[in-house]
Design a protein around this motif. Structure first.
Motif, PDB file in Angstrom:
ATOM      1  N   PRO A  94       0.791  -1.232   0.000  1.00  0.00           N
ATOM      2  CA  PRO A  94       0.000   0.000   0.000  1.00  0.00           C
ATOM      3  C   PRO A  94       0.824   1.283   0.000  1.00  0.00           C
ATOM      4  O   PRO A  94       0.457   2.264  -0.658  1.00  0.00           O
ATOM      5  N   ASN A  95       1.943   1.315   0.713  1.00  0.00           N
ATOM      6  CA  ASN A  95       2.737   2.542   0.754  1.00  0.00           C
ATOM      7  C   ASN A  95       3.418   2.860  -0.577  1.00  0.00           C
ATOM      8  O   ASN A  95       3.388   4.011  -1.020  1.00  0.00           O
ATOM      9  N   PRO A  96       4.036   1.888  -1.253  1.00  0.00           N
ATOM     10  CA  PRO A  96       4.560   2.192  -2.589  1.00  0.00           C
ATOM     11  C   PRO A  96       3.478   2.661  -3.550  1.00  0.00           C
ATOM     12  O   PRO A  96       3.723   3.544  -4.393  1.00  0.00           O
ATOM     13  N   ALA A  97       2.264   2.107  -3.437  1.00  0.00           N
ATOM     14  CA  ALA A  97       1.165   2.537  -4.302  1.00  0.00           C
ATOM     15  C   ALA A  97       0.776   3.984  -4.014  1.00  0.00           C
ATOM     16  O   ALA A  97       0.444   4.745  -4.933  1.00  0.00           O
ATOM     17  N   LEU A  98       0.815   4.377  -2.747  1.00  0.00           N
ATOM     18  CA  LEU A  98       0.534   5.766  -2.394  1.00  0.00           C
ATOM     19  C   LEU A  98       1.651   6.677  -2.878  1.00  0.00           C
ATOM     20  O   LEU A  98       1.412   7.760  -3.414  1.00  0.00           O
ATOM     21  N   THR A  99       2.874   6.225  -2.730  1.00  0.00           N
ATOM     22  CA  THR A  99       4.023   7.027  -3.149  1.00  0.00           C
ATOM     23  C   THR A  99       4.029   7.273  -4.649  1.00  0.00           C
ATOM     24  O   THR A  99       4.360   8.375  -5.113  1.00  0.00           O
ATOM     25  N   ASP A 100       3.649   6.244  -5.444  1.00  0.00           N
ATOM     26  CA  ASP A 100       3.699   6.415  -6.905  1.00  0.00           C
ATOM     27  C   ASP A 100       2.422   7.019  -7.484  1.00  0.00           C
ATOM     28  O   ASP A 100       2.291   7.164  -8.688  1.00  0.00           O
ATOM     29  N   GLY A 101       1.463   7.368  -6.627  1.00  0.00           N
ATOM     30  CA  GLY A 101       0.273   8.048  -7.103  1.00  0.00           C
ATOM     31  C   GLY A 101      -0.875   7.150  -7.493  1.00  0.00           C
ATOM     32  O   GLY A 101      -1.878   7.630  -8.020  1.00  0.00           O
ATOM     33  N   SER A 102      -0.772   5.853  -7.230  1.00  0.00           N
ATOM     34  CA  SER A 102      -1.876   4.952  -7.551  1.00  0.00           C
ATOM     35  C   SER A 102      -3.058   5.143  -6.605  1.00  0.00           C
ATOM     36  O   SER A 102      -4.178   4.754  -6.926  1.00  0.00           O
ATOM     37  N   THR A 126       1.561   4.970  12.846  1.00  0.00           N
ATOM     38  CA  THR A 126       2.582   5.935  12.450  1.00  0.00           C
ATOM     39  C   THR A 126       3.998   5.366  12.576  1.00  0.00           C
ATOM     40  O   THR A 126       4.889   5.762  11.816  1.00  0.00           O
ATOM     41  N   THR A 127       4.212   4.432  13.505  1.00  0.00           N
ATOM     42  CA  THR A 127       5.526   3.811  13.620  1.00  0.00           C
ATOM     43  C   THR A 127       5.858   3.029  12.356  1.00  0.00           C
ATOM     44  O   THR A 127       6.981   3.102  11.833  1.00  0.00           O
ATOM     45  N   PHE A 128       4.877   2.272  11.841  1.00  0.00           N
ATOM     46  CA  PHE A 128       5.067   1.530  10.602  1.00  0.00           C
ATOM     47  C   PHE A 128       5.364   2.498   9.459  1.00  0.00           C
ATOM     48  O   PHE A 128       6.255   2.266   8.633  1.00  0.00           O
ATOM     49  N   MET A 129       4.615   3.609   9.393  1.00  0.00           N
ATOM     50  CA  MET A 129       4.820   4.610   8.347  1.00  0.00           C
ATOM     51  C   MET A 129       6.219   5.207   8.421  1.00  0.00           C
ATOM     52  O   MET A 129       6.905   5.367   7.392  1.00  0.00           O
ATOM     53  N   GLU A 130       6.648   5.552   9.621  1.00  0.00           N
ATOM     54  CA  GLU A 130       7.966   6.143   9.787  1.00  0.00           C
ATOM     55  C   GLU A 130       9.077   5.162   9.417  1.00  0.00           C
ATOM     56  O   GLU A 130      10.109   5.568   8.864  1.00  0.00           O
ATOM     57  N   THR A 131       8.860   3.879   9.719  1.00  0.00           N
ATOM     58  CA  THR A 131       9.835   2.863   9.320  1.00  0.00           C
ATOM     59  C   THR A 131       9.916   2.772   7.807  1.00  0.00           C
ATOM     60  O   THR A 131      11.013   2.689   7.225  1.00  0.00           O
ATOM     61  N   TYR A 132       8.757   2.799   7.146  1.00  0.00           N
ATOM     62  CA  TYR A 132       8.743   2.792   5.676  1.00  0.00           C
ATOM     63  C   TYR A 132       9.480   4.010   5.125  1.00  0.00           C
ATOM     64  O   TYR A 132      10.316   3.891   4.214  1.00  0.00           O
ATOM     65  N   ASN A 133       9.183   5.190   5.661  1.00  0.00           N
ATOM     66  CA  ASN A 133       9.847   6.403   5.178  1.00  0.00           C
ATOM     67  C   ASN A 133      11.360   6.296   5.318  1.00  0.00           C
ATOM     68  O   ASN A 133      12.115   6.683   4.419  1.00  0.00           O
ATOM     69  N   SER A 134      11.804   5.756   6.461  1.00  0.00           N
ATOM     70  CA  SER A 134      13.234   5.638   6.713  1.00  0.00           C
ATOM     71  C   SER A 134      13.897   4.647   5.765  1.00  0.00           C
ATOM     72  O   SER A 134      14.974   4.904   5.218  1.00  0.00           O
ATOM     73  N   GLN A 135      13.245   3.516   5.552  1.00  0.00           N
ATOM     74  CA  GLN A 135      13.858   2.458   4.741  1.00  0.00           C
ATOM     75  C   GLN A 135      13.728   2.709   3.245  1.00  0.00           C
ATOM     76  O   GLN A 135      14.613   2.332   2.469  1.00  0.00           O
ATOM     77  N   ALA A 136      12.625   3.348   2.825  1.00  0.00           N
ATOM     78  CA  ALA A 136      12.373   3.534   1.393  1.00  0.00           C
ATOM     79  C   ALA A 136      12.614   4.964   0.921  1.00  0.00           C
ATOM     80  O   ALA A 136      12.418   5.263  -0.255  1.00  0.00           O
ATOM     81  N   GLY A 137      13.026   5.836   1.842  1.00  0.00           N
ATOM     82  CA  GLY A 137      13.226   7.224   1.461  1.00  0.00           C
ATOM     83  C   GLY A 137      11.922   7.936   1.168  1.00  0.00           C
ATOM     84  O   GLY A 137      11.886   8.877   0.363  1.00  0.00           O
ATOM     85  N   VAL A 189       2.884  11.105   5.280  1.00  0.00           N
ATOM     86  CA  VAL A 189       2.509  11.817   6.505  1.00  0.00           C
ATOM     87  C   VAL A 189       1.194  11.272   7.043  1.00  0.00           C
ATOM     88  O   VAL A 189       0.340  10.793   6.291  1.00  0.00           O
ATOM     89  N   SER A 190       1.028  11.346   8.349  1.00  0.00           N
ATOM     90  CA  SER A 190      -0.222  10.943   9.003  1.00  0.00           C
ATOM     91  C   SER A 190      -1.151  12.137   9.090  1.00  0.00           C
ATOM     92  O   SER A 190      -0.749  13.215   9.549  1.00  0.00           O
ATOM     93  N   VAL A 191      -2.398  11.938   8.674  1.00  0.00           N
ATOM     94  CA  VAL A 191      -3.426  12.960   8.836  1.00  0.00           C
ATOM     95  C   VAL A 191      -3.979  12.910  10.253  1.00  0.00           C
ATOM     96  O   VAL A 191      -4.376  13.928  10.816  1.00  0.00           O
ATOM     97  N   GLY A 192      -3.982  11.720  10.846  1.00  0.00           N
ATOM     98  CA  GLY A 192      -4.467  11.542  12.206  1.00  0.00           C
ATOM     99  C   GLY A 192      -4.867  10.105  12.458  1.00  0.00           C
ATOM    100  O   GLY A 192      -5.159   9.348  11.524  1.00  0.00           O
ATOM    101  N   ASP A 193      -4.875   9.688  13.729  1.00  0.00           N
ATOM    102  CA  ASP A 193      -5.257   8.330  14.095  1.00  0.00           C
ATOM    103  C   ASP A 193      -6.750   8.116  13.874  1.00  0.00           C
ATOM    104  O   ASP A 193      -7.561   9.030  14.062  1.00  0.00           O
ATOM    105  N   ASN A 250      -4.152   2.827  14.072  1.00  0.00           N
ATOM    106  CA  ASN A 250      -3.920   3.031  12.646  1.00  0.00           C
ATOM    107  C   ASN A 250      -4.351   4.433  12.233  1.00  0.00           C
ATOM    108  O   ASN A 250      -5.342   4.967  12.725  1.00  0.00           O
ATOM    109  N   ALA A 251      -3.609   4.995  11.299  1.00  0.00           N
ATOM    110  CA  ALA A 251      -3.817   6.377  10.885  1.00  0.00           C
ATOM    111  C   ALA A 251      -4.225   6.455   9.422  1.00  0.00           C
ATOM    112  O   ALA A 251      -3.939   5.557   8.627  1.00  0.00           O
ATOM    113  N   LEU A 252      -4.896   7.536   9.071  1.00  0.00           N
ATOM    114  CA  LEU A 252      -5.107   7.892   7.675  1.00  0.00           C
ATOM    115  C   LEU A 252      -3.820   8.540   7.199  1.00  0.00           C
ATOM    116  O   LEU A 252      -3.355   9.524   7.791  1.00  0.00           O
TER     117      LEU A 252
END
Length: 275
Positions: A81-89, A98-109, A113-117, A232-234
């Motif tokens: 899901p995160n690569p799909a969001l990153t590439d605009g799909s 948000t911890t999972f999101m931050e790990t993805y950001n760190s590992q995949a560059g 961002v989180s809109v909120g829980d 889980n966050a949007l």
């Protein structure tokens, strides 16, 4: 306004877009509002349960009045899901904390961002052989998720119960500093953890995979509490963080109506964020 639910499987989404459309999506530019004054369509990546069900319910019951059309894009794992969001799909997703999101950001560059829980998919330990974690025998076999966020989550619960000790910031088995009962841990892909229950003394399963497997809170030997840090966050991109569609979706997902739906449907295994 004629209203239809649109659901698209993730593996087919790119095929339906032109090169120009993909380029526009990848640029992250907010879409122009339709001429009729509605907010238009937002594509949201999600696993079927519970987030897909939540998005469908919001689309059927709340979105039309808000002028929003929700198209949820189905994923079956945590990795795509995160690569799909990153590439605009997609324009947003609803499956991760948000911890999972931050790990993805760190590992995949990434720069997601989180809109909120929105909700807590309460994780739990399940067993066919014991009735509580305190009954775990010497050398018990314990299956836990193999992704850093949920592996840390499982180990933190065991540590909080006094069964093991872990170092601060632990995300894998290397962080265990004391294992007095010599538990034998196995790291397993999230989606297959329900299948591991018959072969282990205890298995840690998040709600996203427990619910489709027919597992309930009543069957668990320990359920994560509502004081959890793993709501889980949007999630969206920086370019779309202020998009009216994203703002409207967040409001609908934190509404009193959806909170009641979560409580009525999943009886405490899916915990809504408090307004």
């Amino acid at each position: 306004m004629t209203f239809t639910i649109k659901r698209r499987v993730a593996t087919t989404i790119a095929a339906g877009l032109t090169v120009a459309a993909l380029a526009a999506c990848s640029a992250g530019a907010p879409a122009e509002a339709p001429e009729d004054g509605s907010l238009g369509t937002i594509r949201v990546g999600a696993l079927p349960v519970p987030a897909g069900d939540m998005l469908t319910w919001v689309d059927e019951n709340l979105a039309e009045e808000a002028g929003l059309d929700i198209e949820w894009v189905e994923f079956t794992d945590y990795n795509t899901p995160n690569p799909a969001l990153t590439d605009g799909s997609t324009e947003a997703n609803l499956f991760q904390n948000t911890t999972f999101m931050e790990t993805y950001n760190s590992q995949a560059g990434g720069e997601l961002v989180s809109v909120g829980d929105i909700y807590l998919p309460a994780a739990a330990f399940y067993s066919e052989s014991i009735g509580s974690l305190e009954e775990l025998p010497e050398g018990a076999s314990i299956a836990i998720p193999n992704d850093p966020t949920n592996e840390a989550r499982a180990l933190e619960i065991l540590a909080a119960e006094g069964l093991i000790e872990i170092a601060e910031g632990t995300t894998n088995l290397d962080g265990i500093t004391s294992n007095p009962q010599n538990f034998a841990f196995t790291e397993v892909e999230n989606a297959t953890l329900p299948l591991a229950i018959p072969d282990n003394d205890a298995v840690f399963v998040t709600a996203s995979f427990a619910l489709p497997a027919g597992l309930t809170g009543e069957q668990a030997i320990l359920v994560e509490g509502s004081d959890s840090d793993y709501f889980n966050a949007l999630v969206t991109t920086p370019e779309l963080e202020d998009d009216p569609r994203v703002a409207a979706l967040y409001e609908l997902l934190t509404s009193d109506e959806l909170q009641q739906y979560l409580l009525d449907t999943w009886g405490g295994l899916i915990v809504p964020i408090e307004n």
